[in-house]
Write a protein that holds these residues in place. Structure first.
Motif, PDB file in Angstrom:
ATOM      1  N   LYS A 272       0.842  -1.208   0.000  1.00  0.00           N
ATOM      2  CA  LYS A 272       0.000   0.000   0.000  1.00  0.00           C
ATOM      3  C   LYS A 272       0.872   1.251   0.000  1.00  0.00           C
ATOM      4  N   ALA A 274       0.209   3.938  -1.740  1.00  0.00           N
ATOM      5  CA  ALA A 274      -0.567   5.150  -2.053  1.00  0.00           C
ATOM      6  C   ALA A 274      -0.618   6.094  -0.853  1.00  0.00           C
ATOM      7  N   VAL A 276      -3.077   8.036   0.832  1.00  0.00           N
ATOM      8  CA  VAL A 276      -4.546   8.113   0.865  1.00  0.00           C
ATOM      9  C   VAL A 276      -4.970   9.257   1.790  1.00  0.00           C
ATOM     10  N   THR A 303     -11.887   9.526   6.288  1.00  0.00           N
ATOM     11  CA  THR A 303     -12.080   8.477   5.292  1.00  0.00           C
ATOM     12  C   THR A 303     -11.870   7.139   6.010  1.00  0.00           C
ATOM     13  N   THR A 304     -12.250   6.078   5.339  1.00  0.00           N
ATOM     14  CA  THR A 304     -11.988   4.754   5.930  1.00  0.00           C
ATOM     15  C   THR A 304     -10.520   4.419   5.712  1.00  0.00           C
ATOM     16  N   ASP A 305      -9.864   3.894   6.724  1.00  0.00           N
ATOM     17  CA  ASP A 305      -8.473   3.471   6.557  1.00  0.00           C
ATOM     18  C   ASP A 305      -8.463   2.131   5.815  1.00  0.00           C
ATOM     19  N   ILE A 306      -7.972   2.182   4.581  1.00  0.00           N
ATOM     20  CA  ILE A 306      -8.025   0.988   3.725  1.00  0.00           C
ATOM     21  C   ILE A 306      -7.127  -0.115   4.289  1.00  0.00           C
ATOM     22  N   LEU A 307      -5.927   0.297   4.696  1.00  0.00           N
ATOM     23  CA  LEU A 307      -4.954  -0.679   5.199  1.00  0.00           C
ATOM     24  C   LEU A 307      -5.487  -1.374   6.454  1.00  0.00           C
ATOM     25  N   GLY A 321       2.562  -2.034   4.493  1.00  0.00           N
ATOM     26  CA  GLY A 321       2.090  -0.650   4.530  1.00  0.00           C
ATOM     27  C   GLY A 321       3.251   0.312   4.439  1.00  0.00           C
ATOM     28  N   PHE A 322       2.940   1.582   4.253  1.00  0.00           N
ATOM     29  CA  PHE A 322       3.954   2.632   4.215  1.00  0.00           C
ATOM     30  C   PHE A 322       3.706   3.615   5.348  1.00  0.00           C
ATOM     31  N   ALA A 324       4.980   7.545   6.162  1.00  0.00           N
ATOM     32  CA  ALA A 324       5.792   8.746   5.903  1.00  0.00           C
ATOM     33  C   ALA A 324       5.831   9.535   7.203  1.00  0.00           C
ATOM     34  N   GLU A 325       7.020   9.661   7.764  1.00  0.00           N
ATOM     35  CA  GLU A 325       7.140  10.318   9.073  1.00  0.00           C
ATOM     36  C   GLU A 325       8.149  11.453   9.012  1.00  0.00           C
ATOM     37  N   LYS A 336       2.037   1.799  13.669  1.00  0.00           N
ATOM     38  CA  LYS A 336       1.182   1.583  12.491  1.00  0.00           C
ATOM     39  C   LYS A 336       1.116   0.108  12.117  1.00  0.00           C
ATOM     40  N   LYS A 340      -2.491  -1.656  12.245  1.00  0.00           N
ATOM     41  CA  LYS A 340      -3.106  -2.006  10.969  1.00  0.00           C
ATOM     42  C   LYS A 340      -2.865  -3.469  10.593  1.00  0.00           C
TER      43      LYS A 340
HETATM   44  N1  CTP Z   1      -3.693   4.317   4.359  1.00  0.00           N
HETATM   45  C1  CTP Z   1      -4.839   3.689   3.934  1.00  0.00           C
HETATM   46  N2  CTP Z   1      -6.046   4.318   4.039  1.00  0.00           N
HETATM   47  C2  CTP Z   1      -6.141   5.559   4.532  1.00  0.00           C
HETATM   48  C3  CTP Z   1      -4.982   6.200   4.973  1.00  0.00           C
HETATM   49  C4  CTP Z   1      -3.775   5.555   4.865  1.00  0.00           C
HETATM   50  O1  CTP Z   1      -4.756   2.573   3.449  1.00  0.00           O
HETATM   51  N3  CTP Z   1      -7.346   6.133   4.590  1.00  0.00           N
HETATM   52  C5  CTP Z   1      -2.414   3.595   4.251  1.00  0.00           C
HETATM   53  C6  CTP Z   1      -1.429   4.177   3.275  1.00  0.00           C
HETATM   54  O2  CTP Z   1      -1.589   3.641   1.979  1.00  0.00           O
HETATM   55  C7  CTP Z   1      -0.097   3.780   3.904  1.00  0.00           C
HETATM   56  C8  CTP Z   1      -0.387   3.823   5.381  1.00  0.00           C
HETATM   57  O3  CTP Z   1      -1.791   3.657   5.512  1.00  0.00           O
HETATM   58  O4  CTP Z   1       0.277   2.476   3.562  1.00  0.00           O
HETATM   59  C9  CTP Z   1      -0.003   5.142   5.965  1.00  0.00           C
HETATM   60  O5  CTP Z   1      -0.502   5.186   7.244  1.00  0.00           O
HETATM   61  P1  CTP Z   1      -1.209   6.496   7.831  1.00  0.00           P
HETATM   62  O6  CTP Z   1      -1.529   6.163   9.244  1.00  0.00           O
HETATM   63  O7  CTP Z   1      -2.293   7.019   7.019  1.00  0.00           O
HETATM   64  O8  CTP Z   1      -0.087   7.504   7.677  1.00  0.00           O
HETATM   65  P2  CTP Z   1      -0.272   8.963   7.962  1.00  0.00           P
HETATM   66  O9  CTP Z   1      -1.365   9.584   7.158  1.00  0.00           O
HETATM   67  O10 CTP Z   1       1.079   9.540   7.819  1.00  0.00           O
HETATM   68  O11 CTP Z   1      -0.824   8.796   9.461  1.00  0.00           O
HETATM   69  P3  CTP Z   1      -0.640   9.689  10.707  1.00  0.00           P
HETATM   70  O12 CTP Z   1      -1.327  10.926  10.345  1.00  0.00           O
HETATM   71  O13 CTP Z   1      -1.328   8.862  11.729  1.00  0.00           O
HETATM   72  O14 CTP Z   1       0.823   9.763  10.887  1.00  0.00           O
END
Ligand code: CTP
Length: 404
Positions: A272, A274, A276, A303-307, A321-322, A324-325, A336, A340
């Motif tokens: 994953k 993307a 999102v 939004t719904t967290d897809i992962l 999963g990815f 970005a920090e 994470k 997840k």
């Molecule tokens: N992701 C997802 N669905 C979402 C948001 C994120 O599937 N609605 C997935 C991304 O594709 C990625 C991972 O979750 O693989 C990133 O995690 P996320 O917690 O969304 O990262 P950040 O947005 O950086 O979260 P935070 O704000 O909690 O740091």
């Protein structure tokens, strides 16, 4: 691994051309179907008859020497090759390919080819270290060419330095390793998400992010090269999709959720990559929003967290999963991973130079349940993708996931 593979062997004009004969012989002995293309200069060092005898096929030198009227030779060779190997490769042939020149049989075939390419350079050490040569090799590597580095030793020009062609056995080993790699994910279905989502606000406006899709596209390409069947679900990106993958275009996080969850039961690996959207406008305006006061407040909803959703549904799938920090990389990445239900998390510090959303390079740390699995230093996204897919394939093997 090499049995029955169609290999085009390009031999160019350096003293090491004679080693091209040994290479040709080894490949034929290993069961490959070898078609040799020589440059005019190569024929000054070794005769075409030697290569014809060893390869048991006619040798191509002149683009216009068309012997079979039913085909155009350089296109035909390029179209049917599983792999092209240029050994020895002079500075000249690399410069031509890096810059798109096609003025002889080998350079036109190289331009027409879409198959993988292995280059084994050989030249004088100062030539090998010339900035123009280095730039050309970097360009070719960025486009996916693989290199078998020259060795250090006595050069024909008298220097004892780096520049002599790798030994034919080492080139054969690199070719074998390449074909072995193309089998690693055979029979597996890999789902990759890439790019940023677009969340509509009104008919002419949307919210998105800086994701270019480059990392996800490179991962899809790497998985394809390892023999997997690949579905790439892509949000907003201007990247050209890799050939041979099934591309599904989506816009919003909701579209991506639907596309991912409908395919999830049938896939073996999900990556994953993307970016999102975490929030979307609570309302999509049917008409263009007109300006009114000095400020505008938008209401956003999660939004719904897809992962996380597929993490909860996971059965046999390996989930990557990815993250970005910008700080506390390890802590956030592991958090994470657990939240997840991922098998691996690829984390990067997007505040670091050369790392992150829009560039061509990345530096990532891969975490599993046990903690840090691998830290990959700054390298091209293509190389990062190759190394990641190697790690992912290893995990699958460890889990016994590729025993069919
Ligand atoms: N992701 C997802 N669905 C979402 C948001 C994120 O599937 N609605 C997935 C991304 O594709 C990625 C991972 O979750 O693989 C990133 O995690 P996320 O917690 O969304 O990262 P950040 O947005 O950086 O979260 P935070 O704000 O909690 O740091």
């Amino acid at each position: 691994m090499i049995q029955g593979k169609r290999i085009v062997l390009g031999i160019t004009g350096g003293i090491a051309a004679y080693k091209g004969a040994t290479l040709c012989s080894r490949l034929v002995q290993a069961g490959a179907i070898v078609h040799v293309i020589m440059t005019e200069s190569a024929t000054k060092f070794i005769t075409p008859l030697t290569l014809q005898t060893l390869s048991r096929n006619e040798v191509f030198i002149d683009t216009f020497d068309e012997r079979d009227p039913s085909v155009v030779s350089h296109i035909n060779l390029a179209d049917h090759a599983d792999l092209i190997v240029v050994a020895p490769a002079t500075a000249n042939v690399m410069a031509k390919l890096a810059n798109g020149h096609g003025d002889d049989m080998l350079s036109t075939t190289l331009l027409a080819a879409t198959c993988p390419l292995i280059i084994a350079p050989a030249m004088n050490v100062h030539m090998y270290e010339h900035p123009a040569v280095i730039r050309n090799m970097e360009l070719l590597a960025e486009r996916g060419a693989m290199f078998v580095e020259p060795g250090t030793g006595q050069l024909a020009c008298g220097y004892v330095a780096k520049g002599r062609l790798a030994e034919p056995e080492d080139i054969v080993a690199a070719i074998e390793a390449w074909f072995a790699k193309t089998n690693k994910l055979k029979g597996k279905h890999v789902l990759v998400t890439a790019g940023g989502t677009m969340e509509r606000l009104d008919p002419v406006r949307y919210l998105t992010n800086d994701s270019s899709g480059k990392m996800g596209f490179a991962i899809a390409e790497a998985a394809k090269l390892m023999g997997a069947s690949v579905t790439l679900i892509a949000g907003r990106t201007t990247e050209k999709p890799p050939s041979g993958v099934t591309l599904v275009r989506v816009q919003s996080a909701a579209d991506m959720l639907e596309a991912v969850t409908s395919l999830f039961p049938q896939v073996d690996i999900v990556v994953k990559a993307a970016a999102v959207a975490d929030y979307r406008p609570a309302k999509i305006h049917e008409q263009k929003i007109k300006k009114t006061g000095n400020s505008l407040v938008l209401e956003m909803e999660r939004t719904t967290d897809i992962l996380q959703t597929i993490g909860e549904q996971k059965t046999h799938q390996l989930l990557v999963g990815f993250a970005a920090e910008t700080e506390h990389i390890e802590r956030y990445a592991l958090d994470k991973l657990r939240r997840k239900n991922c098998d691996l998390i690829v984390a990067n510090d997007v505040s670091a130079e050369g790392v992150g959303f829009n560039g061509d390079t990345n530096a990532v740390e891969v975490y599993g349940q046990e903690g840090l699995v691998k830290a990959l230093p700054l390298m091209s996204k293509r190389e990062t993708a190759n190394r990641l897919m190697d790690l992912i394939a290893e995990r699958l093997v460890k889990r016994g996931g590729n025993m069919e």
